[in-house]
Design an enzyme around this catalytic site. Structure first.
Site, short mmCIF file in Angstrom:
data_model
loop_
_atom_site.label_atom_id
_atom_site.label_comp_id
_atom_site.label_asym_id
_atom_site.label_seq_id
_atom_site.Cartn_x
_atom_site.Cartn_y
_atom_site.Cartn_z
N GLN A 196 0.90 -11.19 -3.25
CA GLN A 196 -0.51 -10.81 -3.20
C GLN A 196 -0.96 -10.37 -4.58
O GLN A 196 -0.21 -9.70 -5.28
CB GLN A 196 -0.68 -9.61 -2.28
CG GLN A 196 -0.64 -9.89 -0.81
CD GLN A 196 -0.96 -8.63 -0.03
OE1 GLN A 196 -0.31 -7.61 -0.22
NE2 GLN A 196 -1.95 -8.71 0.84
N HIS B 208 -8.45 -1.07 -0.54
CA HIS B 208 -7.48 -2.15 -0.80
C HIS B 208 -8.30 -3.34 -1.26
O HIS B 208 -9.35 -3.60 -0.70
CB HIS B 208 -6.77 -2.66 0.46
CG HIS B 208 -6.20 -1.63 1.35
ND1 HIS B 208 -4.85 -1.41 1.41
CD2 HIS B 208 -6.75 -0.80 2.24
CE1 HIS B 208 -4.61 -0.48 2.33
NE2 HIS B 208 -5.74 -0.10 2.85
N ASP C 223 -2.66 -7.82 -5.46
CA ASP C 223 -3.06 -6.63 -4.73
C ASP C 223 -3.56 -5.55 -5.68
O ASP C 223 -3.15 -5.51 -6.84
CB ASP C 223 -1.82 -6.11 -4.00
CG ASP C 223 -2.17 -5.31 -2.77
OD1 ASP C 223 -3.37 -5.18 -2.47
OD2 ASP C 223 -1.24 -4.83 -2.11
N ARG D 211 6.03 -11.51 5.61
CA ARG D 211 5.46 -11.27 6.94
C ARG D 211 6.00 -12.31 7.91
O ARG D 211 6.20 -13.46 7.54
CB ARG D 211 3.93 -11.35 6.89
CG ARG D 211 3.34 -10.23 6.06
CD ARG D 211 1.84 -10.28 6.04
NE ARG D 211 1.34 -9.30 5.08
CZ ARG D 211 0.08 -9.21 4.69
NH1 ARG D 211 -0.80 -10.04 5.18
NH2 ARG D 211 -0.29 -8.29 3.82
N HIS E 256 -5.11 -1.19 -5.38
CA HIS E 256 -5.67 -0.09 -4.61
C HIS E 256 -6.47 0.78 -5.55
O HIS E 256 -6.05 1.04 -6.68
CB HIS E 256 -4.55 0.70 -3.93
CG HIS E 256 -3.85 -0.11 -2.89
ND1 HIS E 256 -2.68 -0.79 -3.15
CD2 HIS E 256 -4.18 -0.39 -1.61
CE1 HIS E 256 -2.33 -1.46 -2.06
NE2 HIS E 256 -3.21 -1.24 -1.11
N LYS F 273 -15.41 -3.77 5.41
CA LYS F 273 -14.88 -4.63 4.35
C LYS F 273 -15.81 -5.79 4.03
O LYS F 273 -16.70 -6.13 4.81
CB LYS F 273 -13.52 -5.18 4.76
CG LYS F 273 -13.59 -6.09 5.98
CD LYS F 273 -12.26 -6.77 6.26
CE LYS F 273 -12.36 -7.58 7.55
NZ LYS F 273 -11.23 -8.43 7.80
N CYS G 94 0.79 -1.25 0.00
CA CYS G 94 0.00 0.00 0.00
C CYS G 94 0.82 1.30 0.00
O CYS G 94 0.55 2.17 -0.83
CB CYS G 94 -0.97 0.02 1.17
SG CYS G 94 -1.41 -1.56 1.86
ZN LIG Z 1 -3.27 -2.20 0.62
#
Ligand SMILES: [Zn+2]
Ligand SMILES: [Zn+2]
Length: 644
Positions: A385, A519, A387, A367, A389, A473, A338
């Site tokens: 990910q 996200h 991912d 992580r 945004h 979410k 992010c």
């Molecule tokens: Zn994010």
């Protein structure tokens, strides 16, 4: 005069009954509940109790049947008492500790002169069956804590004494069935005969109280169900799950490995796994471009200040690795993508005209996971990910969320997942102060999530208070071929980062405004999703994902030239093809290709060479009528295009 007490079922009118000797089971009967054989407990004014509980004051009652989530847990926990009794009878001198119910079953931890092992289980099982046959009642009693300490001390049960010494209660409850008394709050099923279907599964070591400085105990696990049928289904699913275990198939099909010399939770993608990943990624990119996304790339490390601004060093540091030092500056390996996407946004002034911005990245993050929790591809330390945004204006929120949901459904369905469990996490309306951002933006964000779900007619569970502090979410779990649910998709609002990074856009009014930020990850992580795919398909990937789609099997060497010609033709048509021209028996080659779960086996003999044809054998053993190579290419292409 007979004393009476008022009882009622939840939501029904009250009745008066004599209270002399009245217990929960009688009271339910008086109230017209007649499925006595399914009842395991009763809720009295909302509190769950044994059926034998005395009812002496006005009470609102609810039956708890073995078919309810609470009821089956009571049965499982009761089975652990029976196991403890069986173990105590079979192994004199054993010390008992605790035995809770868990998902699908129960366990009990024992301290014995030697560790138990799986070979002990059949004997314990038959002793348990014997105790269950006797239909021994579970009898509750209450005594003072001091008396209980003396009782367990006299029985040579130091763990129970230790537990009792830590309690502060004046009195404690004991449960006795047969010759075994345990310290327990209850409730339990009325008698051992209620435990209709159980099976002991395995033994594992476990430290007393989970503390490695304590003694290692033997933990015996079992499963228990309301009836034999459910137990059989469960055991069959377990067997099936074992066969589908992605770690095993990953090795057998040479898809990936995890090696101690590299580090746990770090995945090596082998060529066949790499091929599947490439297909997934190519498809993913194409569909994202179609859905109006742009792709970005970002580095794997960033300065400490960046993670300070984003807040990760505050609320996420326990999941991050220690920083590395570069020329006296601290850098952290990214646990999320992010902040980088936000910095791209902030690289210049943004106008309302360029919103929405949808930026996607197959971003590899790291992580910190404790070594005990890692599990194949499902729980790892480094993962990629899928991912993205989204940065948009308030008036674009609804369309953007609907767009996210549509892309989610499209991708998940393309990979063969059609059943979902969807969770909507919203604020706790009574504790609004816990959350960042005003009522107006929360209402708008929650409203857009609800609308999108309703417009696509998806059923979902609304969970109040489950939202994280920075925004509501949607989470989507997919159901696999065995009906197991796997968390994949998250669509998550964020009211925190835009503030922290002071993100703005110039509105049509010439003033600065704050953009909305969302996200989202659809597959979740490529590693985890791959693990799920392997188990869902049991390694037999559909044609469009299969790393090898066709294999050419020659019968003798004189068929090799035609085999080579066929190979050229298929490869030029982008069919992923391999050749097995070895001088081996055809049956052997077929079996091997079948083990590798290759969709198309093309057998080449005299007939095929003469007729310029192929005889096709599918991996499930079905033979197709001979066809020309061109027809085969059309068939495979068609399947690939329709993602079959
Ligand atoms: Zn994010
Ligand atoms: Zn108990």
């Amino acid at each position: 005069m007979i004393e009476k007490v008022t009882i009622q079922l939840k939501g029904s009118p009250p009745i008066e009954v004599p209270c002399q000797g009245l217990n929960g089971a009688d009271a339910l009967k008086a109230l017209g509940i007649d499925n006595a054989d399914r009842l395991v407990a009763v809720k009295v004014n909302g509190e769950i109790k044994d059926l034998s509980v005395a009812i002496s004051s006005p009470a609102e009652l609810e039956p708890v049947s073995v078919d309810s989530p609470e009821g089956i847990q009571i049965l499982r926990h009761s089975a652990s008492h029976v196991m403890a009794e069986a173990v105590r009878e079979l192994f004199p001198g054993v010390k008992v500790t605790i035995g809770p119910a868990i998902k699908d079953g129960f366990y009990y931890d024992f301290d014995y002169e030697r560790p138990f092992d799986d070979k002990d289980l059949p004997e314990i099982e038959s002793k348990m069956a014997e105790l269950i046959d006797k239909d021994l009642p579970f009898v509750r009693s209450e005594i003072s804590r001091q008396e209980a300490i003396e009782l367990f001390r006299s029985q040579g049960e130091p763990y129970k004494v230790e537990l009792l010494e830590e309690l502060t209660d004046e009195t404690v409850s004991l449960y006795k069935q047969g010759n075994f008394t345990d310290l327990c709050r209850g409730p339990h099923v009325p008698s051992t005969g209620k435990i209709a279907a159980f099976h002991l599964t395995n033994v594992a070591g476990a430290y007393w109280r989970g503390d490695e400085r304590n003694r290692m105990l033997s933990r015996i696990y079992g499963v228990a169900f309301a009836d034999k049928e459910s137990l059989d289904t469960h055991l069959k699913n377990l067997e099936e799950a074992k066969k589908r275990d992605h770690r095993r198939l990953g090795r057998e099909l040479d898809l990936f490995s995890i090696q101690e010399d590299i580090g746990s939770g770090l995945i090596l993608w082998h060529p066949k796994g790499g091929m599947i990943r490439t297909i997934i990624e190519d498809f993913w990119r194409k569909e994202h471009y179609k859905a109006g996304y742009e792709l970005v790339y970002s580095p794997h490390i960033g300065k400490a200040e960046l993670w300070q601004t984003s807040g990760h060093l505050g609320f996420y540091q326990e999941n991050m690795y220690s920083p590395i030092d570069i020329e006296g500056q601290k850098y952290f390996i990214k646990p999320m993508n992010c902040p980088f996407h936000i910095m791209i946004y902030r690289s210049r002034i943004r106008s309302y005209r360029e919103l929405p911005l949808r930026w996607a990245e197959l971003g590899t993050v790291y992580r910190y996971e404790r070594s005990g929790v890692m599990h194949g591809l499902l729980r790892v330390r480094g993962f990629t990910q899928d991912d993205a945004h989204i940065f948009c204006r308030p008036d674009q929120i609804e369309d953007e969320i609907l767009g996210c949901l549509d892309l989610t459904l499209h991708l998940l369905r393309s990979f063969g997942f059609h059943d979902y469990e969807i969770m909507l996490s919203v604020r706790d309306p009574k504790r609004k102060e816990k959350y960042i951002g005003g009522d107006d933006i929360w209402e708008m964000a929650e409203g857009s999530l609800v609308k999108a779900l309703e417009r696509r007619e998806l059923s979902y569970e609304r969970e109040e208070g489950e939202a994280v502090f920075y925004g509501p979410k949607i989470d989507v779990k997919i159901k696999d071929a065995l009906g197991r649910a796997w968390q994949c998709t998250t669509i998550q609002f964020d009211f925190n980062e835009p503030e922290r990074f002071d993100m703005t856009f110039m509105g049509s009014d010439g003033l600065e405004h704050r953009p909305y930020m969302v996200h989202r990850a659809i597959l979740g992580s490529l590693e985890r999703f791959f693990g799920i795919l392997i188990e869902h398909y049991a390694g037999a990937f559909p044609v469009w994902l299969a790393p090898v789609q066709a294999i050419i099997l020659t019968i003798t060497d004189r068929h090799i030239p035609y085999g080579k010609e066929l190979y050229e033709g298929l490869s030029n048509a982008e069919v992923r093809t391999e050749c097995d021209f070895r001088n081996e028996k055809l049956g052997f080659k077929v079996r091997e290709a079948q083990t590798r779960k290759i969709p198309y086996m093309l057998v080449i003999g005299d007939k095929e060479v003469d007729g310029h044809a192929v005889t096709v054998r599918l991996r499930d053993g079905i033979n197709l009528a001979p066809m020309s190579p061109e027809e085969l290419i059309i068939r495979i292409r068609h399947e690939s295009e329709h993602r079959r």
